[in-house]
Write a protein that holds these residues in place. Structure first.
Motif, PDB file in Angstrom:
ATOM      1  N   ILE A  30       0.474  12.083  -9.922  1.00  0.00           N
ATOM      2  CA  ILE A  30       0.310  11.076 -10.535  1.00  0.00           C
ATOM      3  C   ILE A  30      -1.141  10.995 -11.045  1.00  0.00           C
ATOM      4  CG2 ILE A  30       0.421   8.600  -9.790  1.00  0.00           C
ATOM      5  CD1 ILE A  30       3.346   9.919 -10.046  1.00  0.00           C
ATOM      6  N   ASP A  31      -2.028  11.344  -9.944  1.00  0.00           N
ATOM      7  CA  ASP A  31      -3.494  11.538 -10.714  1.00  0.00           C
ATOM      8  C   ASP A  31      -3.827  12.096 -11.814  1.00  0.00           C
ATOM      9  OD1 ASP A  31      -4.759   9.624  -8.460  1.00  0.00           O
ATOM     10  OD2 ASP A  31      -4.243  11.228  -7.009  1.00  0.00           O
ATOM     11  N   GLY A  32      -2.958  13.465 -11.839  1.00  0.00           N
ATOM     12  CA  GLY A  32      -3.063  13.885 -13.018  1.00  0.00           C
ATOM     13  C   GLY A  32      -2.864  13.506 -14.379  1.00  0.00           C
ATOM     14  N   ASN A  33      -1.664  12.801 -14.278  1.00  0.00           N
ATOM     15  CA  ASN A  33      -1.233  11.973 -15.194  1.00  0.00           C
ATOM     16  C   ASN A  33      -2.198  10.870 -15.725  1.00  0.00           C
ATOM     17  OD1 ASN A  33       0.734   9.233 -15.526  1.00  0.00           O
ATOM     18  ND2 ASN A  33       1.529  10.905 -16.747  1.00  0.00           N
ATOM     19  N   MET A  34      -2.354  10.273 -14.678  1.00  0.00           N
ATOM     20  CA  MET A  34      -3.409   9.223 -15.324  1.00  0.00           C
ATOM     21  C   MET A  34      -4.588   9.590 -15.765  1.00  0.00           C
ATOM     22  SD  MET A  34      -2.932   6.323 -12.230  1.00  0.00           S
ATOM     23  CE  MET A  34      -3.413   7.103 -10.776  1.00  0.00           C
ATOM     24  N   VAL A  37       9.132   1.420 -10.956  1.00  0.00           N
ATOM     25  CA  VAL A  37       8.198   1.530 -10.067  1.00  0.00           C
ATOM     26  C   VAL A  37       6.840   1.804 -10.488  1.00  0.00           C
ATOM     27  CG1 VAL A  37       7.666   2.805  -7.880  1.00  0.00           C
ATOM     28  CG2 VAL A  37       9.884   2.045  -8.489  1.00  0.00           C
ATOM     29  N   THR A  38       5.569   0.926 -10.241  1.00  0.00           N
ATOM     30  CA  THR A  38       4.356   1.132 -10.873  1.00  0.00           C
ATOM     31  C   THR A  38       3.601   1.544  -9.665  1.00  0.00           C
ATOM     32  OG1 THR A  38       4.814  -0.757 -12.406  1.00  0.00           O
ATOM     33  CG2 THR A  38       2.428  -0.217 -11.991  1.00  0.00           C
ATOM     34  N   LEU A  39       2.865   2.509  -9.860  1.00  0.00           N
ATOM     35  CA  LEU A  39       1.871   3.100  -8.701  1.00  0.00           C
ATOM     36  C   LEU A  39       0.675   2.768  -9.258  1.00  0.00           C
ATOM     37  CD1 LEU A  39       3.709   6.058  -7.384  1.00  0.00           C
ATOM     38  CD2 LEU A  39       3.723   4.001  -6.521  1.00  0.00           C
ATOM     39  N   PHE A  40      -0.318   2.297  -8.830  1.00  0.00           N
ATOM     40  CA  PHE A  40      -1.531   1.813  -9.414  1.00  0.00           C
ATOM     41  C   PHE A  40      -2.767   2.026  -8.376  1.00  0.00           C
ATOM     42  CE2 PHE A  40      -0.389  -2.185  -7.724  1.00  0.00           C
ATOM     43  CZ  PHE A  40      -1.496  -2.857  -7.196  1.00  0.00           C
ATOM     44  N   ARG A  41      -3.784   2.142  -8.872  1.00  0.00           N
ATOM     45  CA  ARG A  41      -4.903   2.173  -8.269  1.00  0.00           C
ATOM     46  C   ARG A  41      -6.305   2.001  -9.092  1.00  0.00           C
ATOM     47  NH1 ARG A  41      -5.536   8.377  -6.265  1.00  0.00           N
ATOM     48  NH2 ARG A  41      -6.673   7.407  -4.393  1.00  0.00           N
ATOM     49  N   ALA A  42      -7.182   1.461  -8.383  1.00  0.00           N
ATOM     50  CA  ALA A  42      -8.541   0.580  -9.186  1.00  0.00           C
ATOM     51  C   ALA A  42      -9.518   1.512  -9.346  1.00  0.00           C
ATOM     52  CB  ALA A  42      -8.885  -0.619  -8.676  1.00  0.00           C
ATOM     53  N   TYR A  43     -10.019   1.843 -10.716  1.00  0.00           N
ATOM     54  CA  TYR A  43     -11.237   2.654 -10.796  1.00  0.00           C
ATOM     55  C   TYR A  43     -12.196   1.813 -11.165  1.00  0.00           C
ATOM     56  CZ  TYR A  43      -7.739   6.556 -10.845  1.00  0.00           C
ATOM     57  OH  TYR A  43      -6.875   7.495 -10.568  1.00  0.00           O
ATOM     58  N   PRO A  57       0.912  -1.087  -0.098  1.00  0.00           N
ATOM     59  CA  PRO A  57      -0.102  -0.128  -0.078  1.00  0.00           C
ATOM     60  C   PRO A  57       0.817   1.290  -0.071  1.00  0.00           C
ATOM     61  CG  PRO A  57       0.036  -0.814   2.216  1.00  0.00           C
ATOM     62  CD  PRO A  57       0.815  -2.031   1.378  1.00  0.00           C
ATOM     63  N   VAL A  58       0.239   2.104  -0.534  1.00  0.00           N
ATOM     64  CA  VAL A  58       1.124   3.705  -0.885  1.00  0.00           C
ATOM     65  C   VAL A  58       0.098   4.753  -0.159  1.00  0.00           C
ATOM     66  CG1 VAL A  58       2.020   5.257  -2.197  1.00  0.00           C
ATOM     67  CG2 VAL A  58       2.324   2.860  -2.733  1.00  0.00           C
ATOM     68  N   THR A  59       0.730   5.385   0.802  1.00  0.00           N
ATOM     69  CA  THR A  59      -0.281   6.542   1.511  1.00  0.00           C
ATOM     70  C   THR A  59       0.141   7.737   1.025  1.00  0.00           C
ATOM     71  OG1 THR A  59       1.499   6.549   3.255  1.00  0.00           O
ATOM     72  CG2 THR A  59      -0.078   5.037   3.721  1.00  0.00           C
ATOM     73  N   SER A  60       1.461   8.052   0.511  1.00  0.00           N
ATOM     74  CA  SER A  60       1.395   9.325  -0.128  1.00  0.00           C
ATOM     75  C   SER A  60       2.710   9.225  -1.145  1.00  0.00           C
ATOM     76  CB  SER A  60       1.883  10.436   0.997  1.00  0.00           C
ATOM     77  OG  SER A  60       3.270   9.923   1.660  1.00  0.00           O
ATOM     78  N   ILE A  61       2.660  10.255  -1.865  1.00  0.00           N
ATOM     79  CA  ILE A  61       3.624  10.209  -3.190  1.00  0.00           C
ATOM     80  C   ILE A  61       4.305  11.349  -2.995  1.00  0.00           C
ATOM     81  CG2 ILE A  61       4.176   9.870  -5.528  1.00  0.00           C
ATOM     82  CD1 ILE A  61       1.393   8.136  -5.450  1.00  0.00           C
ATOM     83  N   ASP A  62       5.595  11.728  -3.070  1.00  0.00           N
ATOM     84  CA  ASP A  62       6.208  13.114  -2.884  1.00  0.00           C
ATOM     85  C   ASP A  62       7.440  13.251  -3.490  1.00  0.00           C
ATOM     86  OD1 ASP A  62       6.336  15.839  -1.772  1.00  0.00           O
ATOM     87  OD2 ASP A  62       7.512  15.027  -0.230  1.00  0.00           O
ATOM     88  N   VAL A  63       7.352  13.249  -4.871  1.00  0.00           N
ATOM     89  CA  VAL A  63       8.480  13.484  -5.910  1.00  0.00           C
ATOM     90  C   VAL A  63       8.722  14.720  -6.320  1.00  0.00           C
ATOM     91  CG1 VAL A  63       9.560  12.194  -7.734  1.00  0.00           C
ATOM     92  CG2 VAL A  63       8.053  10.838  -6.236  1.00  0.00           C
ATOM     93  N   ARG A  64       9.807  15.084  -6.020  1.00  0.00           N
ATOM     94  CA  ARG A  64      10.314  16.466  -6.517  1.00  0.00           C
ATOM     95  C   ARG A  64      10.967  16.335  -7.833  1.00  0.00           C
ATOM     96  NH1 ARG A  64      14.629  20.204  -6.449  1.00  0.00           N
ATOM     97  NH2 ARG A  64      16.041  18.314  -5.660  1.00  0.00           N
ATOM     98  N   VAL A  65      10.729  17.432  -8.700  1.00  0.00           N
ATOM     99  CA  VAL A  65      11.062  17.660  -9.957  1.00  0.00           C
ATOM    100  C   VAL A  65      12.378  18.591  -9.800  1.00  0.00           C
ATOM    101  CG1 VAL A  65      10.797  18.230 -12.545  1.00  0.00           C
ATOM    102  CG2 VAL A  65       8.984  17.220 -11.167  1.00  0.00           C
ATOM    103  N   GLY A  73      -7.362   3.033  -3.058  1.00  0.00           N
ATOM    104  CA  GLY A  73      -6.027   3.918  -2.861  1.00  0.00           C
ATOM    105  C   GLY A  73      -4.896   3.360  -3.553  1.00  0.00           C
ATOM    106  N   PHE A  74      -3.826   3.907  -3.305  1.00  0.00           N
ATOM    107  CA  PHE A  74      -2.746   3.554  -4.221  1.00  0.00           C
ATOM    108  C   PHE A  74      -2.015   2.357  -3.592  1.00  0.00           C
ATOM    109  CE2 PHE A  74      -2.465   7.979  -6.217  1.00  0.00           C
ATOM    110  CZ  PHE A  74      -2.036   7.572  -7.521  1.00  0.00           C
TER     111      PHE A  74
END
Length: 245
Positions: A148-152, A182-188, A19-27, A172-173
């Protein structure tokens, strides 16, 4: 820890879903070290790639430099690179040089099928079958961080014509890693049946003057040999079918 993933810390074994609770990747605004040190090789390889497939486009995307997982929180840093650099990295994958992180929106129909797409022969992944998704690019940067959500949402709309905002339920992620990816996925979960969703996607393909995909598929089993999947798809399918039945 695997030698191939020396720039990953705190992660489960490859192929283990978590499970992933938060994603914080800086550019970062700096060049990726891999791009900076392989400029000549990237250019030479790109000439070969375009000669084999003239439809390829050397746009910009995001490639990770390092990622850390603490409990369910993922953080790290990425850089803007040309797609040509990614193609060479993907082909050679030198140990510790980079990581590829992307979001995978798993669309599930009301009758329990995962809706996947088959990539067109003119793309960089010809014939591959997976859930509609794409690499992060500069359009997915919000306030200096990866969205990530915007990209998907953007990738699904572009490739299938479906809006993820129409989903009736969203999980959830979760994540998994393998081969420096690294694959981050969630079901819709959608209210429509598989047949209805595929009909909508087929209409979108027919109306698109330059579609990236050539078919939509309803997947009802986690059998890894059913289609030419990339490595991340079978464990994701197994997780989805085991948690939705």
């Amino acid at each position: 820890m695997s030698k191939r993933t020396s720039n990953i810390s705190g992660w489960p074994d490859e192929g283990v879903i978590f499970p992933v609770t938060s994603i914080d990747v800086r550019v970062s605004g700096e060049p990726h070290p891999y791009f900076h040190s392989h400029t000549a090789e990237i250019a030479t390889n790109w000439e070969r790639e375009v000669a084999a497939n003239p439809a390829l486009f050397d746009g910009r995307m995001l490639l990770m430099r390092s990622l850390e997982k603490r409990d369910g929180a993922i953080s790290g840093e990425c850089h803007i690179i040309p797609f040509s650099a990614f193609l060479l990295w993907r082909k050679t994958r030198p140990a510790g040089a980079a990581l590829h992180l992307f979001g995978l929106p798993v669309i599930v129909s009301s009758d329990g099928a995962v809706i996947a797409i088959r990539m067109g022969q003119h793309t960089a992944n010809p014939g591959r079958v997976y859930c509609a998704a794409g690499s992060l690019d500069p359009d997915d940067i919000r306030g200096g961080y990866c969205d990530i959500d915007g990209n998907m949402a953007r990738e699904v709309l572009e490739e299938t014509g479906l809006s993820l905002s129409d989903a009736s339920n969203i999980s959830g992620f979760h994540g998994l890693r393998g081969q420096d990816v690294v694959t981050l996925f969630r079901a819709y979960h959608f209210a429509e049946t598989a047949a209805e969703l595929i009909a909508l996607i087929n209409a979108h393909i027919a109306a698109d003057p330059d579609p990236e995909i050539d078919a939509a598929l309803a997947i009802r089993t986690a059998n890894p040999g059913q289609h030419p999947y990339p490595p991340f798809m079978p464990p994701v399918l197994e997780w989805v079918f085991s948690t939705t039945q």
